[in-house]
Design an enzyme around this catalytic site. Structure first.
Site, short mmCIF file in Angstrom:
data_model
loop_
_atom_site.label_atom_id
_atom_site.label_comp_id
_atom_site.label_asym_id
_atom_site.label_seq_id
_atom_site.Cartn_x
_atom_site.Cartn_y
_atom_site.Cartn_z
N CYS A 148 -4.84 7.87 9.41
CA CYS A 148 -5.18 6.99 10.74
C CYS A 148 -4.81 8.23 11.78
CB CYS A 148 -3.96 6.03 10.73
SG CYS A 148 -4.67 4.57 10.17
N ARG B 203 -0.33 14.15 12.95
CA ARG B 203 0.16 13.96 11.42
C ARG B 203 0.48 15.63 10.70
NH1 ARG B 203 -1.67 8.89 10.06
NH2 ARG B 203 -0.09 8.84 8.50
N PRO B 204 1.27 16.41 11.60
CA PRO B 204 1.66 17.79 10.86
C PRO B 204 2.38 17.48 9.60
CG PRO B 204 3.17 17.19 12.61
CD PRO B 204 2.34 16.21 12.54
N ILE B 205 2.45 18.40 8.83
CA ILE B 205 3.04 18.59 7.54
C ILE B 205 4.17 19.28 7.35
CG2 ILE B 205 1.28 17.62 6.12
CD1 ILE B 205 0.69 20.38 5.16
N ASP B 206 4.55 19.96 8.63
CA ASP B 206 5.65 21.25 8.62
C ASP B 206 6.96 20.68 7.74
OD1 ASP B 206 5.67 19.39 10.76
OD2 ASP B 206 7.34 20.45 11.75
N ARG C 227 -8.22 -0.42 4.48
CA ARG C 227 -7.83 0.67 3.88
C ARG C 227 -6.48 0.13 3.48
NH1 ARG C 227 -6.81 5.78 7.45
NH2 ARG C 227 -5.58 6.09 5.46
N ARG D 36 -4.20 10.21 4.21
CA ARG D 36 -2.73 10.99 4.36
C ARG D 36 -2.04 11.13 2.97
NH1 ARG D 36 0.16 14.17 7.82
NH2 ARG D 36 2.50 13.99 7.39
N LYS E 76 0.85 -1.27 -0.15
CA LYS E 76 0.14 -0.11 0.16
C LYS E 76 1.00 1.00 -0.07
CE LYS E 76 -1.65 1.76 4.13
NZ LYS E 76 -1.47 3.02 4.40
N ASN E 77 1.95 1.23 0.71
CA ASN E 77 2.73 2.39 1.13
C ASN E 77 3.78 2.59 -0.05
OD1 ASN E 77 1.09 3.20 3.15
ND2 ASN E 77 2.69 2.45 4.66
N ASP F 65 4.50 0.59 12.02
CA ASP F 65 3.17 -0.09 11.44
C ASP F 65 2.92 -1.67 11.79
OD1 ASP F 65 3.50 1.73 8.32
OD2 ASP F 65 3.13 2.20 10.20
C1 EPZ Z 1 4.01 6.91 6.13
O1 EPZ Z 1 3.36 7.85 6.94
C2 EPZ Z 1 3.27 5.64 6.21
N1 EPZ Z 1 1.88 6.04 5.26
C3 EPZ Z 1 2.67 5.29 7.44
O2 EPZ Z 1 2.01 4.21 7.31
C4 EPZ Z 1 4.09 4.97 8.43
O3 EPZ Z 1 3.54 4.64 9.91
C5 EPZ Z 1 4.99 6.14 8.45
O4 EPZ Z 1 5.11 6.55 7.30
C6 EPZ Z 1 6.03 5.79 9.17
O5 EPZ Z 1 6.90 4.69 8.48
C7 EPZ Z 1 2.07 6.18 3.96
O6 EPZ Z 1 3.30 5.85 3.42
C8 EPZ Z 1 0.77 6.29 3.38
P1 EPZ Z 1 6.17 10.18 8.42
P2 EPZ Z 1 3.99 9.46 6.99
O7 EPZ Z 1 5.93 11.57 7.74
O8 EPZ Z 1 4.63 9.97 5.80
C9 EPZ Z 1 6.07 13.51 12.12
C10 EPZ Z 1 0.31 2.56 7.82
O9 EPZ Z 1 -0.23 2.14 8.74
N2 EPZ Z 1 5.91 14.29 10.84
O10 EPZ Z 1 7.35 9.33 8.54
O11 EPZ Z 1 2.92 10.33 7.46
C11 EPZ Z 1 4.89 12.77 12.01
O12 EPZ Z 1 3.90 13.27 13.09
C12 EPZ Z 1 0.58 4.25 7.80
O13 EPZ Z 1 0.44 1.89 6.53
C13 EPZ Z 1 5.95 15.71 11.48
O14 EPZ Z 1 6.39 15.88 12.52
O15 EPZ Z 1 5.03 9.30 8.18
C14 EPZ Z 1 5.31 11.38 12.72
O16 EPZ Z 1 5.49 11.52 14.19
C15 EPZ Z 1 0.41 4.62 9.31
N3 EPZ Z 1 6.11 16.71 10.33
C16 EPZ Z 1 6.74 11.30 12.13
O17 EPZ Z 1 7.35 12.30 11.70
C17 EPZ Z 1 5.85 16.42 9.12
O18 EPZ Z 1 5.88 17.06 8.35
C18 EPZ Z 1 6.80 9.99 10.95
O19 EPZ Z 1 5.48 10.41 10.03
C19 EPZ Z 1 5.72 14.93 8.78
C20 EPZ Z 1 5.86 13.84 9.70
#
Ligand code: EPZ
Length: 416
Positions: A114, A119-122, A396, A90, A21-22, A304
């Site tokens: 989820c 889930r910020p995007i900063d 999902r 997301r 999926k990812n 995950d």
């Molecule tokens: C991806 O999410 C995956 N989703 C998630 O899988 C997975 O848990 C995650 O990576 C970590 O491996 C997809 O690929 C669609 P991150 P993503 O940005 O990109 C913080 C599942 O179960 N962060 O690596 O959202 C964030 O809050 C899903 O299949 C910021 O602070 O993960 C988190 O604490 C769930 N600011 C950490 O980083 C940002 O701009 C990791 O998030 C982005 C993230």
């Protein structure tokens, strides 16, 4: 929809693992960078994939599924990604990079996903800003202007998977631009996205390491591609065998992507055989607790799989401490597991699990995708009838989940 499970049975049989999926979700977003036909082969129709395709179609792309292949073509006619689907998905945010790369402007809502943390995007926005993208914010919308986008060197404050993918895509079509992304995520799905972009004529190097270099090109061409298999689904079925006892063979997998889990399962007492494209797990006795489990960025133990290995600890012999380091609230399944007799104490990002010999059947509700899958494994191990509600969370990210489990001998039905 819900699952009705009659648990307590050992599991025996084979499961062929689908594409990840990812990996598929960012690849679908990347097709926005090319108007020619892109074929993604052997596509499992996870709900998230269906939603992502619905967003693409609303943007104007032609999307069809033919003989298990996803065929995407044409240009988008709108760069405003503000439809309902983005509130649950997301990965809709991944389209920001691909749209800005090819169309240089976009309007977005904040993405959903989820409920496992804020889930910020900063980190996404900071990286795109470093490429010269201008943002303005009003009425919960993000207005993006990439007319002055250019290559740059970016150091991520945290190796975010999504931010790495977004910036990789945003820099792909900056003609003659060179973008260096430092401290980036190294997940196999990142490598798969880079390989997909390069199969369209892109020039992305270093994926899978902590520094990625993107040499921008003028245009991309169509391609045919098959994504890597889903390492989290693989881990889910292996853990089903460890928890319910029996013998499980998972095929179409890359054991290299799961080494931390394989070590944990071996230490739990499972017998595991590794092959180049399959893994065989056998377990016929109550597992031993794993004293300390800590999730981390790849190649650490994946967040995950945390809910899933948590369920294994609830029925293991001994005590386990699980530290969730990636997301701030990924223990929501604990209250549901407690209804089944699990002994888990939460303190901030730590879960202390005292193993019990058996879980009890109960009526439980999925809190999120991986927590939901964990509840199914718990229900399969508990003798008697367990009902798992709100299974849309599970669907999902798992395709034909109940069908695959029935093929392993599980008594599980999907009902309204
Ligand atoms: C991806 O999410 C995956 N989703 C998630 O899988 C997975 O848990 C995650 O990576 C970590 O491996 C997809 O690929 C669609 P991150 P993503 O940005 O990109 C913080 C599942 O179960 N962060 O690596 O959202 C964030 O809050 C899903 O299949 C910021 O602070 O993960 C988190 O604490 C769930 N600011 C950490 O980083 C940002 O701009 C990791 O998030 C982005 C993230």
């Amino acid at each position: 929809m819900k699952y009705i499970i009659n648990g307590g049975k050992k599991l025996f049989g084979k499961v062929k693992i689908d594409s990840a999926k990812n990996a598929i979700l960012p690849v679908i977003a990347a097709t926005i960078m090319c108007d020619e036909e892109c074929v993604i082969k052997d596509i499992p129709l996870y709900l998230d994939v269906v939603e992502m395709c619905a967003i693409l179609e609303k943007l104007g792309k032609k999307v069809e599924v033919k003989e298990n292949n996803l065929i995407i073509s044409g240009a988008i006619s709108s760069t405003s990604v503000i439809m309902a689907e983005t509130k649950t998905l997301r990965s809709s945010i991944f389209m920001m990079g691909s749209i800005l790369s090819n169309y240089r402007k976009a309007i977005f809502t904040y993405p959903g996903g989820c409920d496992i943390g804020k889930r910020p995007i900063d980190i996404h926005l900071a990286g795109l800003k470093s490429l010269g993208v201008k943002f303005s914010f009003a009425n919960d919308l993000i207005y993006c202007d990439a007319n002055k986008i250019s290559g740059n060197t970016i150091e991520l404050s945290f190796p975010s998977v999504g931010a790495t993918e977004n910036i990789m895509m945003a820099s792909t079509l900056i003609e003659n631009g060179i973008t260096v992304i430092k401290n980036c995520a190294r997940e196999p799905e990142i490598v798969d996205l880079a390989n997909f972009i390069n199969s369209m004529g892109g020039k992305v190097f270093g994926a899978g390491y902590e520094t990625i270099v993107v040499f921008g090109v003028k245009k991309l061409h169509g391609t045919e591609y098959r994504c890597i298999s889903d390492r989290i689904s693989t881990g889910t079925y292996l853990l089903a065998g460890a928890i319910c006892l029996g013998r499980i063979e998972v095929c179409n997998v890359n054991p290299n992507f799961l080494l931390p889990l394989i070590v944990f399962l071996r230490n739990s007492g499972c017998n595991i055989e590794l092959f180049s494209d399959k893994i065989i797990l056998e377990n016929f006795s109550r597992p031993k607790s794993i004293e300390k489990i800590e999730t981390g960025i790849y190649p650490g133990f994946p967040t995950d799989m945390q809910s899933l290995i948590l369920v294994l600890q609830t029925i293991s012999k001994g005590t386990s401490i699980i530290h969730e380091t990636v997301f701030e609230s990924r223990f929501r399944v604990v209250s549901e597991l407690a209804k089944m007799g699990a002994k888990i104490n939460i303190s901030e990002r730590y879960a202390t699990v005292v193993g019990v010999s058996k879980l009890k059947p109960a009526i439980v509700t999925c809190p999120d995708l991986r927590g939901g899958a964990g509840l199914v494994l718990a229900g399969l191990s508990a003798k008697g009838k367990t009902e798992v509600g709100e299974i849309f969370h599970i669907e999902r990210g798992y395709y034909k989940f109940d069908e695959n489990l029935r093929n392993l001998g599980a008594n599980i039905e999907r009902i309204k």
